[in-house]
Write a protein that holds these residues in place. Structure first.
Motif, PDB file in Angstrom:
ATOM      1  N   UNK A   1      -7.261  -3.813  -2.750  1.00  0.00           N
ATOM      2  CA  UNK A   1      -6.530  -2.793  -3.504  1.00  0.00           C
ATOM      3  C   UNK A   1      -6.894  -2.824  -4.975  1.00  0.00           C
ATOM      4  N   UNK A   2      -7.109  -4.030  -5.526  1.00  0.00           N
ATOM      5  CA  UNK A   2      -7.495  -4.157  -6.924  1.00  0.00           C
ATOM      6  C   UNK A   2      -8.849  -3.547  -7.195  1.00  0.00           C
ATOM      7  N   UNK A   3      -9.767  -3.687  -6.240  1.00  0.00           N
ATOM      8  CA  UNK A   3     -11.086  -3.099  -6.459  1.00  0.00           C
ATOM      9  C   UNK A   3     -11.005  -1.575  -6.485  1.00  0.00           C
ATOM     10  N   UNK A   4     -10.160  -1.002  -5.634  1.00  0.00           N
ATOM     11  CA  UNK A   4      -9.984   0.447  -5.672  1.00  0.00           C
ATOM     12  C   UNK A   4      -9.306   0.884  -6.966  1.00  0.00           C
ATOM     13  N   UNK A   5      -8.318   0.104  -7.422  1.00  0.00           N
ATOM     14  CA  UNK A   5      -7.648   0.424  -8.680  1.00  0.00           C
ATOM     15  C   UNK A   5      -8.598   0.346  -9.855  1.00  0.00           C
TER      16      UNK A   5
END
Length: 109
Positions: free
Chosen positions: A37-41
């Motif tokens: 999720x952090x990489x998408x954010x």
């Protein structure tokens, strides 16, 4: 027929309960979700940076056409001269009200 279905549901529920008690499931899955999720954010965040890097500022003439007028220009020298004119030796310390004093003054009113 319903007993077979109920037995399957109970078996699935027991399996999920057993899996949810494992450390890998309790700590690993949230960690993996956080990383993914952090990489998408971060992708969205950096996309904003590149999206607005192409935006250019407004010239002084265009700003005046829009109704934004700046009376004086501020430079480092003029700001320094204004600070030099201030009298910093003669001042008085003014105490602001504390949070509990504000509540007491409201009760008295």
């Amino acid at each position: 027929m319903t007993t077979g279905f109920t037995a399957r549901v109970d078996n699935i529920r027991n399996t999920l309960i057993a899996v949810s008690k494992r450390r890998t499931f309790r700590y690993g899955v949230p960690f993996i979700l956080f990383v993914v999720g952090g990489s998408f954010g971060l992708r969205e965040w950096t996309q904003i940076r590149y999206q607005f890097s192409q935006v250019k500022g407004v010239s002084k003439e265009e700003a005046e056409k829009m109704g934004l007028h700046r009376e004086k220009t501020v430079s480092l020298d003029t700001a320094y001269e204004e600070i030099q004119k201030l009298d910093i030796d003669n001042w008085e310390n003014k105490r602001g009200p504390r949070p509990w004093e504000i509540n007491e003054s409201k009760k008295h009113n």
